[in-house]
Design an enzyme around this catalytic site. Structure first.
Site, PDB file in Angstrom:
ATOM      1  N   ALA A  56      -1.178  -3.250   5.807  1.00 32.74           N
ATOM      2  CA  ALA A  56      -1.668  -1.910   5.494  1.00 32.74           C
ATOM      3  C   ALA A  56      -0.750  -1.315   4.436  1.00 32.74           C
ATOM      4  CB  ALA A  56      -1.685  -1.044   6.748  1.00 32.74           C
ATOM      5  N   ILE A  82       3.487  -3.441   7.199  1.00 24.85           N
ATOM      6  CA  ILE A  82       3.467  -2.380   6.198  1.00 24.85           C
ATOM      7  C   ILE A  82       3.689  -2.972   4.811  1.00 24.85           C
ATOM      8  CG2 ILE A  82       4.459  -0.187   5.481  1.00 24.85           C
ATOM      9  CD1 ILE A  82       2.936  -0.271   8.229  1.00 24.85           C
ATOM     10  N   LYS A  83       2.790  -2.625   3.914  1.00 18.84           N
ATOM     11  CA  LYS A  83       2.805  -3.182   2.562  1.00 18.84           C
ATOM     12  C   LYS A  83       3.376  -2.139   1.607  1.00 18.84           C
ATOM     13  CE  LYS A  83      -0.525  -5.830  -0.244  1.00 18.84           C
ATOM     14  NZ  LYS A  83      -1.977  -6.085  -0.384  1.00 18.84           N
ATOM     15  N   VAL A  84       4.462  -2.495   0.923  1.00 19.30           N
ATOM     16  CA  VAL A  84       5.122  -1.557   0.007  1.00 19.30           C
ATOM     17  C   VAL A  84       5.294  -2.215  -1.363  1.00 19.30           C
ATOM     18  CG1 VAL A  84       6.358  -0.452   1.911  1.00 19.30           C
ATOM     19  CG2 VAL A  84       7.470  -2.251   0.610  1.00 19.30           C
TER      20      VAL A  84
END
Length: 217
Positions: A56, A82-84
Site C-alpha cells: 500500500a 508500506i510502500k514508500v
C-alpha cells in the site's frame, strides 16, 4: 521466484488467485485511480482476499506524512507492506517504520546505489523499475543484476522485487538473475502462458481427434 500481481483491480486479483499465480499484490496511486474507487475500500477488499504481502503506497512526500499514512495503512492487516518512494525523506521513514516492526517496500528505484541505501535502511523489499529504465534506453535488467549481486555480496535480507514489468522477457530475465519477486500486470501473466506452438499443437490434436472413430451414444 514469487509472483505478485501489479494491480488494484479486485477482479484481476481473483483471476490470478484462481491460477495459483498470486503470492502477493502491489498497488500504486495510478493503479488505484483506474478503478474509480477509494483506496481504503480497495485495500480492505484485497486484504480479505490475499493472504500474502500487499503493498500500500503512501502519497505523502515528507517524513512525518509518510509515517502517518504508513502507520494507518499497517492497521488494515498484518500482510500490508508500506510502500514508500526512494528519497531521503523516504529512507528516514523506512528506518523508523522498520524499527517499529512494519514491513516496507521501497519503490521508484532506478539505480543499484539507491537499492544499496534502501537495504541499509532496513527495507523489506526494493522495487527496481525495469520498464521505465528501458524506456529511456537504459538496461533495466542490468540494474537488477547489479542489485542482486550487491545484496548477495553483503548478505542483505532485503528482497529484490522487480517492478515495471512490461512483457514476458522481463519475467524470464528476473527469474534467471535470481530476483526474489516479480510484480506482474495481469495482462503479462496471461502472455506468459501463451506460445504459438502450443496453440498449433492443440489445434492439430483436436483436428486429429475428430478423425478417431467414436462409439455410438
Amino acid at each position: 521466484m514469487k509472483f505478485f500481481i501489479d494491480t488494484a483491480d479486485v477482479g484481476e486479483i481473483k483471476k490470478a488467485l484462481a491460477l495459483g499465480l498470486c503470492d502477493g499484490v502491489t498497488t500504486n496511486p495510478s493503479l488505484v485511480a483506474k478503478t474509480g474507487r477509494g483506496f481504503e475500500d480497495v485495500l480492505k477488499e484485497i486484504v480479505q482476499l490475499v493472504p500474502g504481502p500487499i503493498s500500500a503506497e503512501v502519497t505523502a512526500t515528507d517524513y512525518e506524512g509518510m509515517l502517518r499514512e504508513g502507520r494507518h495503512y499497517a492497521k488494515f492487516g498484518s500482510q500490508v507492506v508500506i510502500k514508500v518512494p526512494l528519497t531521503v525523506e523516504g529512507l528516514r521513514a523506512v528506518k523508523t517504520l522498520t524499527d517499529e516492526g512494519t514491513k516496507v517496500n521501497v519503490t521508484l528505484c532506478f539505480s543499484p546505489v539507491q537499492a544499496l541505501l534502501a537495504a541499509k535502511a532496513g527495507a523489506t523489499y526494493i522495487s527496481p523499475f525495469v520498464g521505465r529504465l528501458d524506456d529511456i534506453s537504459q538496461d533495466g535488467m542490468a540494474m537488477v543484476a547489479d542489485i542482486v549481486q550487491i545484496y548477495r555480496n553483503y548478505g542483505f535480507k532485503t528482497q529484490v522485487l522487480v517492478a515495471s514489468v512490461r512483457h514476458p522477457v522481463h519475467v524470464l530475465e528476473a527469474a534467471k538473475l535470481g530476483a526474489d519477486v516479480a510484480t506482474i500486470p495481469y495482462s503479462v501473466i496471461e502472455q506468459l502462458a501463451k506460445h504459438p506452438l502450443t496453440d498449433a499443437g492443440l489445434k492439430k490434436f483436436l483436428a486429429d481427434w475428430e478423425k478417431v472413430p467414436k462409439a455410438p451414444k
